[in-house]
Design a protein around this motif. Structure first.
Motif, short mmCIF file in Angstrom:
data_model
loop_
_atom_site.label_atom_id
_atom_site.label_comp_id
_atom_site.label_asym_id
_atom_site.label_seq_id
_atom_site.Cartn_x
_atom_site.Cartn_y
_atom_site.Cartn_z
N PRO A 1 0.80 -1.24 0.00
CA PRO A 1 0.00 0.00 0.00
C PRO A 1 0.83 1.28 0.00
CG PRO A 1 -0.79 -1.55 1.66
CD PRO A 1 0.52 -2.07 1.19
N GLY A 2 2.12 1.19 0.40
CA GLY A 2 2.94 2.39 0.53
C GLY A 2 3.74 2.77 -0.70
N VAL A 3 3.72 1.92 -1.76
CA VAL A 3 4.63 2.20 -2.88
C VAL A 3 4.20 3.42 -3.70
CG1 VAL A 3 5.50 -0.15 -3.10
CG2 VAL A 3 3.46 0.51 -4.35
N ILE A 4 2.91 3.66 -3.82
CA ILE A 4 2.47 4.86 -4.54
C ILE A 4 2.93 6.11 -3.80
CG2 ILE A 4 0.48 6.21 -5.30
CD1 ILE A 4 0.98 3.86 -7.09
N ALA A 5 2.76 6.10 -2.48
CA ALA A 5 3.23 7.25 -1.67
C ALA A 5 4.73 7.43 -1.81
CB ALA A 5 2.84 7.04 -0.21
N GLU B 1 -1.67 -12.07 -1.47
CA GLU B 1 -1.70 -13.07 -2.53
C GLU B 1 -1.86 -12.43 -3.91
OE1 GLU B 1 -3.63 -13.28 0.24
OE2 GLU B 1 -2.26 -14.70 1.22
N GLY B 2 -2.09 -11.12 -3.92
CA GLY B 2 -2.26 -10.42 -5.19
C GLY B 2 -3.67 -10.48 -5.73
N ASN B 3 -4.64 -10.83 -4.89
CA ASN B 3 -6.03 -10.95 -5.33
C ASN B 3 -6.89 -9.76 -4.94
OD1 ASN B 3 -5.47 -13.54 -6.36
ND2 ASN B 3 -5.77 -14.45 -4.31
N ALA B 4 -6.27 -8.73 -4.34
CA ALA B 4 -7.02 -7.54 -3.93
C ALA B 4 -6.13 -6.31 -4.12
CB ALA B 4 -7.47 -7.66 -2.48
N LYS B 5 -6.76 -5.15 -4.18
CA LYS B 5 -6.03 -3.91 -4.36
C LYS B 5 -5.82 -3.19 -3.03
CE LYS B 5 -6.64 -2.39 -9.11
NZ LYS B 5 -7.01 -1.24 -9.96
N PRO B 6 -4.63 -2.63 -2.79
CA PRO B 6 -4.40 -1.88 -1.54
C PRO B 6 -5.05 -0.51 -1.59
CG PRO B 6 -2.45 -1.76 -2.93
CD PRO B 6 -3.42 -2.67 -3.64
N ASP B 7 -5.27 0.07 -0.43
CA ASP B 7 -5.80 1.43 -0.32
C ASP B 7 -4.62 2.40 -0.31
OD1 ASP B 7 -7.10 3.78 0.17
OD2 ASP B 7 -7.96 3.19 2.10
N THR B 8 -4.10 2.72 -1.50
CA THR B 8 -2.90 3.56 -1.58
C THR B 8 -3.20 5.02 -1.20
OG1 THR B 8 -3.35 3.94 -3.93
CG2 THR B 8 -1.88 2.12 -3.38
N ASP B 9 -4.42 5.47 -1.42
CA ASP B 9 -4.77 6.86 -1.09
C ASP B 9 -4.62 7.13 0.40
OD1 ASP B 9 -5.31 7.39 -3.71
OD2 ASP B 9 -7.49 7.21 -3.53
N ARG B 10 -4.90 6.12 1.21
CA ARG B 10 -4.78 6.28 2.66
C ARG B 10 -3.33 6.55 3.06
NH1 ARG B 10 -6.34 8.18 7.24
NH2 ARG B 10 -5.76 6.94 9.05
#
Length: 617
Positions: free
Chosen positions: A203-207, A541-550
């Motif tokens: 989740p932190g890579v976009i930030a 597992e790569g089956n869901a998307k992280p909440d990167t905006d948070r």
């Protein structure tokens, strides 16, 4: 023809060239599917941060403007202050917008066109930032010099203060954002979860990628903008207060000495454009060779052009030699930084990693400490050469003109610096979009060079800022002495000594404040990433998307909240010390802060670049 009209015209032409280069970058494909989605997230996060940061900054600028109006009871200095803040903010915003457009196009170019095409896109993306910084500085300062005239040039000091205010907040705020995101993403992702860097599950890579833009493009751009303008302003101020007998020994008239910094910067911008074109032509070679040839070529062209320019202004050859000293010192600082962040010391750090983290820390710190020696000797050499070449009492003008010489080709220097985060983002996008090992190999190669170029940019900025600050201190002494005959800064004076120790405190205190801010923000980031890994089903597992905006929001709020105290401290301290302890103590404080800041900044920047490339090895 009146030459004083040329700087704003050349600044305007520089913006046109930046626009043309931006349009050239936009002609490259931006990809589709996952690549385009990831790039859009990075740009959206960067723009959200910039808007919120500039909102806080605008409120601060309004307060300071009101205080300046009340203090000066005239419109000129407050107007110049607002103009400086606005020019710096616009340069940062334009440069970051271009960088966030170039990063994905670099990724696609690496995937479809190879190293040469990817280098061209990344470097052109950074060039928009470099040319915009130089052009906005020339356009803003040149227009104010035209407006106020040489007889009222003291009013342009406000422009430098406005630029410094934006640089302070952008550098600190952007730095807190990028490092908190970087630490949080790496500690939980790579170390705890065991997934690769820039993995889309994190989740932190976009930030982290947003931080590269807000910290290393917009923040660094405003930082160099402040030094670039500060060197010119200080040199103009020194020339305006110089004794008549010294003026006669250096030039035909005082106006020529005052106009020289703007004229040199104008020629430097043209040479930067030429250097950028040389890099493009040489891009078929290895990235580091192309970038080095472009930088050195721009400096050589500038030195030659400066000789004819100063002769046309009826300024003595000795002043040109001070310009040469500053320009050569800039190259030396760049080459030494390149060695310590890309040469044998980096391989030593990598080898020391065989025995664990402790030896890596020791080796990196030793590398950073050792790396300050030659850059500081280069700065000292410029000061000594200026004092030997020019008549007694005029050496400070030589120091100022040397700083201008070092910064005149800031267009290409900043372009090379901004290239780094563009290449870094390109690698992140390639990893997150799963473009394969071949593409990642190209982007990693560009990123490794980018780590070194970013360190070179920082080293150059620190060295130039040191000379510019010294020129500003000299201008301060000349200005105070013009109102208080006999004023001087004597190291044996107790108040000056007290000021020096007070000044030495600030780099340590501000560093502690910002490092603690990064630690606290990273702690919040780590907790959030752990929460998402735990609570979002199928994320690892790569089956869901992280909440990167948070995560972007956490880094943004932390940066905006914690950038204010260091900013207020830096703005308020000189005022408090000056009015409470006197001008001697304030002068000592400025000197103490300058020396300690240069040493600490070089050590930290070079150690960081060396560690980062050691990790690559």
């Amino acid at each position: 023809m009146d030459f004083i009209i040329l700087p704003p015209i050349i600044g305007g032409l520089g913006l046109v060239v930046a626009l043309i280069i931006y349009l050239m970058v936009m002609r490259f494909p931006a990809g589709e599917g996952a690549v385009a989605e990831i790039a859009a997230e990075i740009q959206r996060g960067a723009m959200v941060f910039m808007r919120r940061e500039y909102s806080v900054l605008a409120a601060f600028v309004v307060v300071v403007t009101v205080l300046l109006i009340l203090g000066f009871r005239s419109w000129q200095v407050p107007f110049a202050f607002v103009a400086g803040a606005l020019c710096s903010a616009v340069a940062g915003y334009i440069g970051m917008w271009a960088a966030t457009k170039a990063n994905v196009r670099t990724t696609v170019a690496a995937s479809t066109g190879g190293t040469s095409e990817a280098l061209g896109v990344a470097f052109f993306g950074g060039s928009v930032m470099g040319l915009t910084v130089a052009s906005m500085g020339l356009l803003g300062l040149g227009s104010l010099y035209l407006l106020f005239g040489a007889e009222h040039a003291e009013h342009i000091h406000g422009f430098g203060m406005g630029a410094s205010t934006v640089a302070l907040f952008s550098r600190v705020g952007g730095g807190i954002f990028t490092k908190s995101a970087d630490v949080g993403a790496d500690l939980v992702g790579k170390i705890e979860a065991g997934i690769p860097e820039d993995d889309p599950r994190n989740p932190g890579v976009i930030a982290d990628n947003v931080g590269d833009n807000v910290g290393d493009v917009a923040g660094m751009g405003s930082d160099i903008f402040e030094s670039y303008c500060g060197a010119m302003i200080a040199t103009i101020a020194i020339a305006s207060t110089m004794a008549v007998v010294l003026v006669d020994q250096l030039a035909a008239a005082r106006a020529q000495l005052m106009f020289a910094p703007l004229a040199l910067a104008s020629v430097g911008l043209l040479c930067s454009v030429a250097g950028i074109m040389i890099v493009k032509v040489m891009s078929a070679k290895s990235p580091e060779v192309a970038l080095r040839i472009g930088t050195v070529s721009a400096t050589i062209l500038f030195i030659i052009a400066a000789r004819f320019l100063l002769a046309a202004l009826d300024i003595r050859t000795a002043v040109w030699l001070c310009v040469v000293a500053g320009a050569v010192a800039g190259i030396v600082i760049g080459l030494i930084t390149e060695y310590y962040t890309g040469g044998a010391p980096v391989r030593k750090i990598a080898k020391d990693g065989e025995t664990g983290p402790a030896t890596v820390m020791i080796s990196g710190l030793a590398t950073g400490m050792e790396s300050v020696v030659i850059p500081v000797l280069s700065i000292a050499a410029v000061i000594l050469i200026s004092s030997l070449l020019l008549p007694e009492g005029a050496g400070v003008y030589g120091v100022g003109i040397g700083a201008v010489g070092m910064l005149a080709t800031v267009g290409i220097t900043m372009a090379i610096d901004a290239y780094g985060p563009v290449a870094d983002n390109a690698g992140g996008i390639a990893e997150m979009a799963g473009l394969g090992e071949e593409t990642r190999k190209i982007t990693d190669g560009l990123d490794e060079v980018g780590n070194t170029t970013a360190a070179i940019g920082k080293g150059f900025a620190i060295g130039a800022a040191g000379l510019a600050a010294l020129a500003i201190i000299a201008a301060y002494i000349e200005t105070v002495a013009s109102h208080n005959p006999g004023f001087s800064l004597e190291i044996s004076h107790p108040r000056v000594l007290v000021g020096m120790f007070l000044g030495a405190i600030f780099p340590f205190l501000v560093s502690a404040m910002t490092m603690r801010a990064v630690g606290d923000a990273a702690f919040d980031m780590i907790k959030e990433i752990r929460r998402q890994f735990k609570e979002i089903p199928g994320l690892l597992e790569g089956n869901a998307k992280p909440d990167t905006d948070r995560c972007v929001d956490i880094a943004t709020r932390a940066a905006l909240k914690r950038m204010v105290p260091p900013g207020v401290l830096a703005v308020a301290a000189p005022v408090v010390v000056g009015f409470s302890l006197g001008p001697e103590t304030l002068g000592g404080m400025l000197g103490g802060a300058l020396i300690c800041c240069v040493l600490m900044a070089l050590m930290m920047a070079n150690a960081g670049g060396a560690w980062d490339n050691g990790k690559k090895i």
